[in-house]
Scaffold this motif. Structure first.
Motif, PDB file in Angstrom:
ATOM      1  N   SER A  87       0.849  -1.197   0.000  1.00 56.52           N
ATOM      2  CA  SER A  87       0.000   0.000   0.000  1.00 56.52           C
ATOM      3  C   SER A  87       0.886   1.250   0.000  1.00 56.52           C
ATOM      4  O   SER A  87       2.082   1.181   0.291  1.00 56.52           O
ATOM      5  N   ASP A  88       0.288   2.385  -0.325  1.00 60.58           N
ATOM      6  CA  ASP A  88       1.024   3.647  -0.310  1.00 60.58           C
ATOM      7  C   ASP A  88       1.577   3.925   1.086  1.00 60.58           C
ATOM      8  O   ASP A  88       2.709   4.381   1.234  1.00 60.58           O
ATOM      9  N   ASP A  89       0.775   3.639   2.104  1.00 58.70           N
ATOM     10  CA  ASP A  89       1.207   3.855   3.484  1.00 58.70           C
ATOM     11  C   ASP A  89       2.411   2.971   3.822  1.00 58.70           C
ATOM     12  O   ASP A  89       3.368   3.427   4.444  1.00 58.70           O
ATOM     13  N   ASP A  90       2.360   1.723   3.394  1.00 54.84           N
ATOM     14  CA  ASP A  90       3.479   0.807   3.638  1.00 54.84           C
ATOM     15  C   ASP A  90       4.745   1.282   2.924  1.00 54.84           C
ATOM     16  O   ASP A  90       5.841   1.187   3.472  1.00 54.84           O
ATOM     17  N   GLU A  93       5.546   4.394   2.214  1.00 50.63           N
ATOM     18  CA  GLU A  93       6.078   5.551   2.935  1.00 50.63           C
ATOM     19  C   GLU A  93       6.811   5.113   4.196  1.00 50.63           C
ATOM     20  O   GLU A  93       7.880   5.639   4.522  1.00 50.63           O
ATOM     21  N   LYS A  94       6.258   4.135   4.914  1.00 53.34           N
ATOM     22  CA  LYS A  94       6.922   3.615   6.117  1.00 53.34           C
ATOM     23  C   LYS A  94       8.252   2.971   5.751  1.00 53.34           C
ATOM     24  O   LYS A  94       9.254   3.153   6.447  1.00 53.34           O
ATOM     25  N   ASP A 110      10.821   5.713   4.926  1.00 56.76           N
ATOM     26  CA  ASP A 110      11.326   6.354   6.133  1.00 56.76           C
ATOM     27  C   ASP A 110      12.308   5.449   6.879  1.00 56.76           C
ATOM     28  O   ASP A 110      13.336   5.909   7.362  1.00 56.76           O
ATOM     29  N   ARG A 120      10.302  15.664   4.036  1.00 56.18           N
ATOM     30  CA  ARG A 120       9.252  15.161   4.919  1.00 56.18           C
ATOM     31  C   ARG A 120       9.780  14.025   5.786  1.00 56.18           C
ATOM     32  O   ARG A 120       9.428  13.911   6.950  1.00 56.18           O
ATOM     33  N   SER A 121      10.636  13.204   5.228  1.00 57.20           N
ATOM     34  CA  SER A 121      11.207  12.096   5.989  1.00 57.20           C
ATOM     35  C   SER A 121      12.065  12.611   7.143  1.00 57.20           C
ATOM     36  O   SER A 121      12.024  12.069   8.248  1.00 57.20           O
ATOM     37  N   SER A 139       9.824  13.994   9.845  1.00 52.26           N
ATOM     38  CA  SER A 139       9.251  12.865  10.575  1.00 52.26           C
ATOM     39  C   SER A 139      10.278  12.248  11.511  1.00 52.26           C
ATOM     40  O   SER A 139       9.974  11.905  12.660  1.00 52.26           O
TER      41      SER A 139
END
Length: 105
Positions: A22-25, A27-28, A31, A68-69, A72
């Motif tokens: 997924s897009d969320d995965d 991004e994680k 990071d 952004r990373s 975060s």
């Protein structure tokens, strides 16, 4: 596990496997990879396809152009109890940039 077998932490076809994330995965994962590269002091190469130079609101000018990373990373590290001076030395981010990120919270 036999000692002669190579250790495998990632799938043999990582590119194909990432198509199903997924897009969320993603991004994680990005990071986490960035943090590990910083921890190992590895040079970070620019992404030839889509450089991630997106910024977050006022962080753009006050936080010295952190990605952004990095924003975060600063926030999560501070929440985990890492002192700003240690964070600055560990990741090569100026104290002014760290303070600017913290002021945005």
């Amino acid at each position: 596990m036999v000692a002669d077998e190579p250790r495998r932490l990632l799938p043999s076809n990582l590119g194909l496997s990432l198509q199903y994330a997924s897009d969320d995965d993603l991004e994680k994962l990005r990071d986490a990879v960035l943090q590990e590269m910083m921890r190992r002091n590895l040079p970070q190469k620019a992404d030839p396809v889509a450089p991630d130079k997106r910024r977050i609101g006022k962080v753009d000018s006050t936080a010295h152009d952190l990605t952004r990373s990095q924003v975060s990373l600063v926030r999560s590290s501070i929440e985990a109890g890492v002192k700003p001076s240690v964070l600055s030395k560990q990741f090569g981010i100026s104290l002014a940039a760290i303070r600017a990120v913290l002021a945005q919270q």
